[in-house]
Design a protein around this motif. Structure first.
Motif, PDB file in Angstrom:
ATOM      1  N   ASP A  55     -10.570  -1.430  10.633  1.00 20.58           N
ATOM      2  CA  ASP A  55     -11.760  -1.856  11.254  1.00 20.58           C
ATOM      3  C   ASP A  55     -12.990  -2.367  10.654  1.00 20.58           C
ATOM      4  O   ASP A  55     -13.412  -3.196  10.559  1.00 20.58           O
ATOM      5  CB  ASP A  55     -12.303  -1.193  12.354  1.00 20.58           C
ATOM      6  CG  ASP A  55     -11.270  -0.856  13.633  1.00 20.58           C
ATOM      7  OD1 ASP A  55     -10.489  -1.811  13.686  1.00 20.58           O
ATOM      8  OD2 ASP A  55     -11.284   0.162  14.446  1.00 20.58           O
ATOM      9  N   GLN A  56     -13.349  -1.185   9.836  1.00 22.25           N
ATOM     10  CA  GLN A  56     -14.600  -1.434   8.827  1.00 22.25           C
ATOM     11  C   GLN A  56     -14.123  -1.205   7.324  1.00 22.25           C
ATOM     12  O   GLN A  56     -15.092  -1.519   6.520  1.00 22.25           O
ATOM     13  CB  GLN A  56     -15.674  -0.359   9.184  1.00 22.25           C
ATOM     14  CG  GLN A  56     -16.188  -0.496  10.536  1.00 22.25           C
ATOM     15  CD  GLN A  56     -16.627  -1.732  10.658  1.00 22.25           C
ATOM     16  OE1 GLN A  56     -17.631  -2.129   9.811  1.00 22.25           O
ATOM     17  NE2 GLN A  56     -16.949  -2.447  11.871  1.00 22.25           N
ATOM     18  N   TRP A  57     -12.926  -1.218   6.928  1.00 25.34           N
ATOM     19  CA  TRP A  57     -12.663  -0.855   5.664  1.00 25.34           C
ATOM     20  C   TRP A  57     -11.158  -1.399   5.360  1.00 25.34           C
ATOM     21  O   TRP A  57     -10.722  -1.926   6.362  1.00 25.34           O
ATOM     22  CB  TRP A  57     -12.569   0.686   5.188  1.00 25.34           C
ATOM     23  CG  TRP A  57     -11.899   1.387   5.843  1.00 25.34           C
ATOM     24  CD1 TRP A  57     -12.039   1.780   7.402  1.00 25.34           C
ATOM     25  CD2 TRP A  57     -10.923   2.401   5.358  1.00 25.34           C
ATOM     26  NE1 TRP A  57     -11.226   2.812   7.797  1.00 25.34           N
ATOM     27  CE2 TRP A  57     -10.348   3.109   6.671  1.00 25.34           C
ATOM     28  CE3 TRP A  57     -10.185   2.526   4.368  1.00 25.34           C
ATOM     29  CZ2 TRP A  57      -9.320   4.194   6.616  1.00 25.34           C
ATOM     30  CZ3 TRP A  57      -9.339   3.457   4.234  1.00 25.34           C
ATOM     31  CH2 TRP A  57      -8.598   4.069   5.527  1.00 25.34           C
ATOM     32  N   GLU A  58     -10.631  -1.361   4.092  1.00 24.80           N
ATOM     33  CA  GLU A  58      -9.355  -1.875   3.763  1.00 24.80           C
ATOM     34  C   GLU A  58      -8.794  -0.962   2.749  1.00 24.80           C
ATOM     35  O   GLU A  58      -9.146  -0.489   1.642  1.00 24.80           O
ATOM     36  CB  GLU A  58      -9.722  -3.297   3.285  1.00 24.80           C
ATOM     37  CG  GLU A  58      -8.340  -4.010   3.486  1.00 24.80           C
ATOM     38  CD  GLU A  58      -8.953  -5.509   3.245  1.00 24.80           C
ATOM     39  OE1 GLU A  58      -7.949  -6.243   2.480  1.00 24.80           O
ATOM     40  OE2 GLU A  58      -9.923  -6.101   3.421  1.00 24.80           O
ATOM     41  N   VAL A  59      -7.488  -0.762   2.776  1.00 25.24           N
ATOM     42  CA  VAL A  59      -6.580  -0.264   1.976  1.00 25.24           C
ATOM     43  C   VAL A  59      -6.029  -1.120   0.987  1.00 25.24           C
ATOM     44  O   VAL A  59      -5.408  -2.179   1.352  1.00 25.24           O
ATOM     45  CB  VAL A  59      -5.679   0.727   2.707  1.00 25.24           C
ATOM     46  CG1 VAL A  59      -4.679   1.356   1.463  1.00 25.24           C
ATOM     47  CG2 VAL A  59      -6.205   1.776   3.337  1.00 25.24           C
ATOM     48  N   LEU A  60      -6.317  -1.186  -0.332  1.00 29.04           N
ATOM     49  CA  LEU A  60      -5.604  -1.646  -1.245  1.00 29.04           C
ATOM     50  C   LEU A  60      -4.437  -0.743  -2.025  1.00 29.04           C
ATOM     51  O   LEU A  60      -4.769   0.017  -2.502  1.00 29.04           O
ATOM     52  CB  LEU A  60      -6.420  -2.510  -2.298  1.00 29.04           C
ATOM     53  CG  LEU A  60      -7.205  -3.751  -1.858  1.00 29.04           C
ATOM     54  CD1 LEU A  60      -7.892  -3.749  -0.681  1.00 29.04           C
ATOM     55  CD2 LEU A  60      -7.996  -4.284  -3.147  1.00 29.04           C
ATOM     56  N   ARG A  61      -3.290  -1.711  -2.206  1.00 31.79           N
ATOM     57  CA  ARG A  61      -2.188  -1.232  -3.188  1.00 31.79           C
ATOM     58  C   ARG A  61      -1.860  -1.951  -4.284  1.00 31.79           C
ATOM     59  O   ARG A  61      -1.913  -3.023  -4.325  1.00 31.79           O
ATOM     60  CB  ARG A  61      -0.968  -0.822  -2.302  1.00 31.79           C
ATOM     61  CG  ARG A  61       0.052  -0.100  -3.034  1.00 31.79           C
ATOM     62  CD  ARG A  61       1.435  -0.076  -2.145  1.00 31.79           C
ATOM     63  NE  ARG A  61       1.181   0.775  -0.878  1.00 31.79           N
ATOM     64  CZ  ARG A  61       1.435   0.110   0.317  1.00 31.79           C
ATOM     65  NH1 ARG A  61       1.984  -1.103   0.361  1.00 31.79           N
ATOM     66  NH2 ARG A  61       1.073   0.677   1.538  1.00 31.79           N
ATOM     67  N   PHE A  62      -1.775  -1.050  -5.361  1.00 31.69           N
ATOM     68  CA  PHE A  62      -1.728  -1.810  -6.691  1.00 31.69           C
ATOM     69  C   PHE A  62      -0.286  -1.251  -7.330  1.00 31.69           C
ATOM     70  O   PHE A  62       0.111  -0.226  -7.087  1.00 31.69           O
ATOM     71  CB  PHE A  62      -2.872  -1.447  -7.598  1.00 31.69           C
ATOM     72  CG  PHE A  62      -4.289  -1.837  -7.028  1.00 31.69           C
ATOM     73  CD1 PHE A  62      -4.896  -3.024  -7.311  1.00 31.69           C
ATOM     74  CD2 PHE A  62      -5.032  -0.963  -6.176  1.00 31.69           C
ATOM     75  CE1 PHE A  62      -5.749  -3.584  -6.959  1.00 31.69           C
ATOM     76  CE2 PHE A  62      -6.087  -1.349  -5.902  1.00 31.69           C
ATOM     77  CZ  PHE A  62      -6.671  -2.718  -6.152  1.00 31.69           C
ATOM     78  N   SER A  63       0.106  -2.153  -8.211  1.00 29.59           N
ATOM     79  CA  SER A  63       1.425  -1.791  -9.201  1.00 29.59           C
ATOM     80  C   SER A  63       0.578  -0.570 -10.135  1.00 29.59           C
ATOM     81  O   SER A  63      -0.313  -0.547 -10.209  1.00 29.59           O
ATOM     82  CB  SER A  63       1.943  -2.916  -9.807  1.00 29.59           C
ATOM     83  OG  SER A  63       0.951  -3.361 -10.624  1.00 29.59           O
ATOM     84  N   LEU A  64       1.438   0.176 -10.438  1.00 30.77           N
ATOM     85  CA  LEU A  64       1.134   1.216 -11.515  1.00 30.77           C
ATOM     86  C   LEU A  64       2.024   1.182 -12.732  1.00 30.77           C
ATOM     87  O   LEU A  64       3.173   1.837 -12.556  1.00 30.77           O
ATOM     88  CB  LEU A  64       0.857   2.702 -10.781  1.00 30.77           C
ATOM     89  CG  LEU A  64       0.627   3.753 -11.762  1.00 30.77           C
ATOM     90  CD1 LEU A  64      -0.672   3.607 -12.055  1.00 30.77           C
ATOM     91  CD2 LEU A  64       0.574   4.995 -10.775  1.00 30.77           C
TER      92      LEU A  64
END
Length: 198
Positions: A116-125
């Protein structure tokens, strides 16, 4: 030394081949150039660069081959936006964490999950960095100090609040885009000291 708190979004004016394996980067940033002098440090997407010239709100910096190889600066194009932060001063607030501006590796965004008010970002490691990344630890992504929400052997996740989405380049990045990573320098020093014990 930086804090990972982005001061403004700058605009790339040009990235010009300087011969050999080096380049000259010019960035427009009225705030960070307001007091910038020759020799000062400015973080550009998490990379510490040295100001060569500062004219009418545009600063230039030399970028050597090592920096181009170990960061995503080489893919910058005129008109693109970059995160900018001036070096911290003695007595300034440490709103993020201790950031050197020395990029450890480049990752890619592998997923974005809006809430709703934020976002999850997934990155390669990158494998060589995974041992330095821990849940609830600090990491710098394109110069932004962030808290790791989750980590696996080859990915990590962060949550972005509306301010971060609006005021940094991370808000406009898409899946597949490269980002600069700097792991927490304290973890590297601890590893070095423990490794040297007999």
């Amino acid at each position: 030394m930086f804090t990972g708190i982005v001061e403004e979004l700058g605009e790339v004016v040009h990235l010009t081949d300087a011969g050999g394996d080096s380049a000259v980067l010019a960035v427009r940033g009225p705030l960070v150039t307001s007091d910038a002098a020759h020799g000062d440090s400015i973080s550009v997407n998490g990379v510490c660069l040295t100001v060569i010239d500062n004219v009418d709100g545009v600063f230039t910096a030399d970028v050597m081959g090592e920096t181009l190889r170990r960061s995503s600066l080489g893919v910058l194009r005129p008109g693109g936006q970059v995160n900018l932060e001036r070096a911290a001063t003695v007595g300034s607030r440490l709103g993020g964490h201790l950031v050197q501006g020395h990029v450890d590796g480049v990752a890619q965004i592998v997923a974005r999950e809006p809430a709703d008010q934020w976002e999850v970002l997934r990155f390669s490691l990158p494998p060589e960095l995974s041992r330095y990344v821990v849940e609830k630890g600090s990491i710098t992504v394109d110069g932004v100090s962030l808290t790791v929400m989750a980590v696996t052997a080859d990915t990590f996740e962060v949550g972005l609040i509306p301010t971060t989405l609006k005021l940094t380049v991370l808000g406009g990045k898409t899946v597949g885009d490269p980002v600069n990573l700097e792991v927490d320098v304290i973890a590297k020093y601890v590893e070095k000291m423990l490794g040297d014990r007999s």
